[in-house]
Design an enzyme around this catalytic site. Sequence first.
Site, short mmCIF file in Angstrom:
data_model
loop_
_atom_site.label_atom_id
_atom_site.label_comp_id
_atom_site.label_asym_id
_atom_site.label_seq_id
_atom_site.Cartn_x
_atom_site.Cartn_y
_atom_site.Cartn_z
N HIS A 1 16.68 -37.82 -6.89
CA HIS A 1 15.98 -38.26 -5.69
C HIS A 1 14.50 -37.88 -5.73
O HIS A 1 13.84 -37.87 -4.68
CB HIS A 1 16.65 -37.68 -4.44
CG HIS A 1 18.05 -38.17 -4.26
ND1 HIS A 1 18.34 -39.47 -3.92
CD2 HIS A 1 19.25 -37.55 -4.42
CE1 HIS A 1 19.66 -39.62 -3.85
NE2 HIS A 1 20.23 -38.47 -4.16
N GLU B 1 8.17 -15.10 -10.82
CA GLU B 1 7.60 -13.81 -10.45
C GLU B 1 7.05 -13.04 -11.63
O GLU B 1 5.98 -12.46 -11.55
CB GLU B 1 8.68 -12.92 -9.82
CG GLU B 1 8.97 -13.20 -8.38
CD GLU B 1 9.88 -12.14 -7.80
OE1 GLU B 1 11.01 -11.98 -8.29
OE2 GLU B 1 9.46 -11.46 -6.86
N GLU C 1 17.45 -18.24 -7.30
CA GLU C 1 17.10 -16.88 -7.72
C GLU C 1 16.55 -16.88 -9.15
O GLU C 1 15.59 -16.18 -9.45
CB GLU C 1 18.35 -15.98 -7.59
CG GLU C 1 18.17 -14.53 -8.02
CD GLU C 1 17.08 -13.78 -7.29
OE1 GLU C 1 16.51 -14.28 -6.32
OE2 GLU C 1 16.76 -12.67 -7.76
N CYS D 1 0.83 -1.21 0.00
CA CYS D 1 0.00 0.00 0.00
C CYS D 1 0.87 1.26 0.00
O CYS D 1 2.02 1.22 0.42
CB CYS D 1 -0.88 0.02 1.23
SG CYS D 1 -1.90 -1.44 1.37
N ASN E 1 -1.89 2.28 5.96
CA ASN E 1 -0.98 1.18 5.59
C ASN E 1 -0.75 0.35 6.84
O ASN E 1 -0.63 0.91 7.93
CB ASN E 1 0.39 1.73 5.15
CG ASN E 1 0.37 2.27 3.75
OD1 ASN E 1 -0.66 2.29 3.09
ND2 ASN E 1 1.52 2.75 3.29
N GLY E 2 -0.65 -0.96 6.68
CA GLY E 2 -0.41 -1.82 7.84
C GLY E 2 -1.59 -2.72 8.10
O GLY E 2 -2.48 -2.86 7.24
N TRP F 1 -2.90 -2.73 -1.60
CA TRP F 1 -2.54 -4.12 -1.93
C TRP F 1 -3.35 -4.97 -0.97
O TRP F 1 -3.14 -4.92 0.25
CB TRP F 1 -1.05 -4.32 -1.75
CG TRP F 1 -0.53 -5.66 -2.16
CD1 TRP F 1 -0.21 -6.05 -3.43
CD2 TRP F 1 -0.24 -6.77 -1.32
NE1 TRP F 1 0.26 -7.35 -3.42
CE2 TRP F 1 0.26 -7.81 -2.14
CE3 TRP F 1 -0.34 -7.00 0.05
CZ2 TRP F 1 0.64 -9.06 -1.64
CZ3 TRP F 1 0.04 -8.24 0.55
CH2 TRP F 1 0.52 -9.26 -0.30
N ARG G 1 5.28 -0.09 -6.01
CA ARG G 1 5.19 -0.92 -4.80
C ARG G 1 4.25 -2.10 -4.99
O ARG G 1 4.28 -3.04 -4.21
CB ARG G 1 4.73 -0.05 -3.63
CG ARG G 1 5.71 1.07 -3.31
CD ARG G 1 5.16 1.97 -2.25
NE ARG G 1 5.03 1.28 -0.99
CZ ARG G 1 5.98 1.19 -0.07
NH1 ARG G 1 7.12 1.78 -0.28
NH2 ARG G 1 5.78 0.55 1.06
N LYS H 1 6.41 -4.45 -3.86
CA LYS H 1 7.84 -4.17 -3.75
C LYS H 1 8.33 -4.31 -2.31
O LYS H 1 9.43 -4.79 -2.07
CB LYS H 1 8.13 -2.76 -4.28
CG LYS H 1 9.61 -2.43 -4.37
CD LYS H 1 10.31 -3.26 -5.43
CE LYS H 1 11.80 -3.06 -5.46
NZ LYS H 1 12.48 -4.18 -6.15
N LYS I 1 12.88 -15.53 -10.11
CA LYS I 1 12.68 -14.44 -11.09
C LYS I 1 11.71 -14.89 -12.18
O LYS I 1 10.80 -14.17 -12.55
CB LYS I 1 14.00 -14.04 -11.77
CG LYS I 1 14.97 -13.14 -11.09
CD LYS I 1 14.58 -11.73 -10.84
CE LYS I 1 13.81 -11.59 -9.57
NZ LYS I 1 14.57 -11.29 -8.36
#
Length: 608
Positions: free
Chosen positions: A507, A491, A484, A2, A103-104, A77, A27, A603, A488
Site C-alpha cells: 500500500h 538508534e 523494535e 542531564c 536538571n529539568g 543533554w 544517561r 537514557k 534499535k
Amino acid sequence: MCGIVGYIGNNAVADKLMDGLKNLEYRGYDSAGIALNDNQKIEVFKAQGKLANLKAVLLQNNISQNPSHIGIGHIRWATHGAPTVENAHPHISNDGNLVLVHNGIIENYKELREKLEQQGVHFYSQTDTEVAVHLFAEEYKKFGSLEAAVRSGLACLKGAFAFCIMHHNEQDKMIAVRKNAPLIIGCNQNENYIASDITALLGKVKKVIYLDDNEMAVVKKDSVIVKDIFGNIVLKKSEEINMKADLIDKQGYEHFMLKEIAEQPIIIRKILQKHVQNNKIILNEDKLNIDWKKVKDITFVACGTSLHAAMVAQKVWENWLNIPVRVEAASEFIYQKNLLNENSLVIGISQSGETADTITALKQAQNLNTQILVVTNRLDSTIVRYAQSVIGLDAGVEISVAATKSYLAQLITFYWVGLYVAQEQNLLSQDEIVSLLESFEKIPEQIEEILSHKSQIEEIAKQIKNYPSAIFISRAFNLPTAYEGALKLKEISYINANAYPAGELKHGPIALLDENMPVIALLEQDETYAKLISNCEEAKARHAFLIGIGGEKLSNIFDAFIKTPKTLSCFSPLLMCVPVQLLAYYTAKALNREIDQPRNLAKSVTVE
Ligand code: M6R
C-alpha cells in the site's frame, strides 16, 4: 539526560565529582562541568562533549592540586541552547558567588530573563537554567542567606527542577532542591553527596535519602537537614542501597549493550523462578493491588521501546483476558481526549521510571480516577509515586542507552501478569495454563541457543551496514518486534530503518524497494505465515536484499536466514527480539558507532 553530582567532605572534590559523573555518562549528554567552592573564589570548569574533554581542562588547570572539598558537577543533554561551553553547567551569578547545576526545564524562563535583564543582570548563555542562578543571586542580596534566597526564588519558578546550589559565603553547605526531577542525598560519615541518580553513588555510600517534590535539603559535611518549601523540617529516613557497584562494569564485554543482551536468559530464569511454581503463576512478594473485577478496559501508556512492549502485551492480553486493550504513546495520550473512568486500568511502563511524557500521562489518568499500575525497572524512580500498584522488572541496572534486557523483562512481566490474571479470574482453564507454561519455561534456554549463533548474525550485519536504509516487516505477535528492530537499528547504527505490517507493504512502502533496500522479515509459522511469505516474494521480485528470521527456512527466496527455536506464536516475540537486537548491535559495531551512548539520545528522557 542531564546528571547532577555534589560532594562535601574531607576528600579532594574534583576526583569525587568526576567519578560520580562517570557513572552517570550512560544517561547521554553533550557537555560537562564542575564548580569548586572553598578557595579564594568559586572556580568553574566546563567542556563541550564527553568527560574526557573536561578531564583535559582540569589537567590544564592543575585541578588535582586543588584543595577544595566542596563542589558540584553536571553532565548536560542540550534542550535550551546548543551543547556549547557557555551553555554547559554549572552556571554562575554575575558576582561570581552563587553557582548551581540543574536538571529539568524552567518553563517561565523567558519572562524571568526579561525581568532580570531589566534589573541589569547580564546573561551569557541561552539556557533556561541561567535565570535560576541570577534569580537566587538577586534574592541572596535581600536575605543574605543561601537557604532563604533559594526558598524565596523557588516561588517564582515554574517547571521541573532538581538543583544543587552553593554560595561562596557559605562554604559549609550545598542546597539540594527537587520538583518533578529526581534528586537524592548519599550519606557517609563526614561526607555527603547529592546526585540525580543512585548509580552516581554506587560504591561510594551505603545509605541514601530520597527527596520528594518540593523538598529542600541543606547538606553539610556531617549533617543533612530536609525541609519543605516553607522551611518546616521534614523527618526523612535514609535507606540502604541494594545495588552493587559492579553493575556498572562491562565485565569483559566490549559494550554494555552486548553484556545486557547476553544477560537476558539469566534475568528471565530469575523472573520465571519467582513467579512460576508447580504449574501455577504466583505473585511471590509482588503485589497486584488492582480490582480486576472492576476493569472494563485497559490502556497502556509508554514511549519508545516500552511502547513496543505494550504492543506485544496488547496482542497477548486481548487473547487471554478477553478485554479491550489500547496502547498509546504517552506523548499523544496527554494531548487527546481519553474516555477513561474508574472502570479503566491504565498501565504506565517505563524502564527508567523518569520519562516525563509517561509520568504526565499517569498524572492525567489519576485525575480521571482510573486504576493505575506501573511497571518499571527502577523502584526508586518518580513514576512509582503515581501508581496504585507497582511491579518491578528485576532486570538489573541497564546502562546502554538502547534498551534490550529491560524490553525482554517487560515482555516476560506482561506474560506472567497476564497468565496470573487469567488464572485468578478463570479466563483460561488449568490445562491451557499448564500447556502455556510448558512453552514459557523453555524460553531462557531457547534464547541461549539464539545467542550461541551470534557470529552468523554478525556476518549478516556486515552486509546490512552497507545500506542507507532498511525495512522490517511482520504480522500479528511480531509486528511490535519489527518496530523494535527498526528502532534499535536506527538508534545505534543511524541507518534509517522503518517497520510496517507486512500487508501494508503493497500500500505504499513497496515504492522504496530495489536492490538497495534490505527487507528483514520476522516470520512466525502460524496462520500469518503463507501471507508473509507472499509479502517476502513481493520484496524479492523488486530485488530487495531479503533476510528472514523465524522457525524453519521453508522457502528459498531468502538471501540470509536466522533460525529461531520453535515456540507458541504468542511467545515468539520473546525469541524474535534477540536476533533483531544482535543485528542492530553488530551493524553499529561494523560501522564503528558509539554503541552505548548513541548521538542525541538519553537514557531517561525527563522532558516532555
Ligand atoms: O525509560 P523508558 O522506558 O520510559 O524510556 C522510554 C524510551 O525513551 C526508551 O525506550 C528509548 O526509546 C530507548 N532509547 C530505546 O532503546
